[in-house]
Design a protein around this motif. Structure first.
Motif, short mmCIF file in Angstrom:
data_model
loop_
_atom_site.label_atom_id
_atom_site.label_comp_id
_atom_site.label_asym_id
_atom_site.label_seq_id
_atom_site.Cartn_x
_atom_site.Cartn_y
_atom_site.Cartn_z
N GLN A 1 -1.44 -2.06 -4.42
CA GLN A 1 -1.09 -1.34 -3.19
C GLN A 1 -0.04 -0.29 -3.50
O GLN A 1 0.75 -0.44 -4.43
N ARG A 2 0.01 0.74 -2.67
CA ARG A 2 1.05 1.76 -2.83
C ARG A 2 2.40 1.16 -2.45
O ARG A 2 2.57 0.67 -1.34
N ALA B 1 6.41 6.42 -3.58
CA ALA B 1 6.06 7.61 -4.35
C ALA B 1 6.93 7.65 -5.60
O ALA B 1 8.12 7.31 -5.55
N ASP C 1 1.74 8.22 -6.79
CA ASP C 1 1.82 6.89 -6.18
C ASP C 1 2.15 5.82 -7.20
O ASP C 1 1.56 5.77 -8.29
N LEU D 1 1.73 2.04 -7.75
CA LEU D 1 0.86 0.98 -7.25
C LEU D 1 1.22 -0.36 -7.90
O LEU D 1 1.41 -0.43 -9.12
#
Length: 108
Positions: A4-5, A8, A97, A99
């Motif tokens: 999942q993100r 940033a 991103d 993750l």
């Protein structure tokens, strides 16, 4: 589950930890001085203290309350009073991103 993100990459400051919570799992995400991103459990195993409020130095994150430093690579404490490791999570970078899969920890 899939990654999942978490945040940033551009939001991370070098040698500073950021707290993220994915599916109820608190993590400290760190961009180290070598430019590598790490994610470890955010709760110090010595006390219920957020590690993301601590100090990053090299490849370690030090708990601000009692001084235990944890390896960002292995999660192992490098000094007392902590003696139990924190989990280390696999980090993937996709563009800007960061993750992380909160269900998958690194085998160290």
């Amino acid at each position: 589950m899939t990654a999942q993100r978490a945040c940033a990459l551009s939001e991370l400051e070098q040698d500073t930890a950021v707290r993220v919570v994915l599916d109820g799992v608190p993590m400290a995400v760190v961009l180290d001085s070598a430019g590598e991103v790490h994610a470890i459990g955010d709760v110090c195993t010595h006390g219920d203290i957020s590690l993301s409020e601590g100090f990053v130095e090299g490849e370690t994150l030090e708990c601000w309350a009692h001084g235990s430093a944890f390896s960002l690579r292995t999660g192992k404490p490098l000094n007392l009073p902590a003696y139990e490791p924190v989990p280390v999570y696999v980090v993937e970078i996709d563009g800007d991103d960061v993750l992380i899969d909160p269900t998958v920890t690194k085998e160290v």
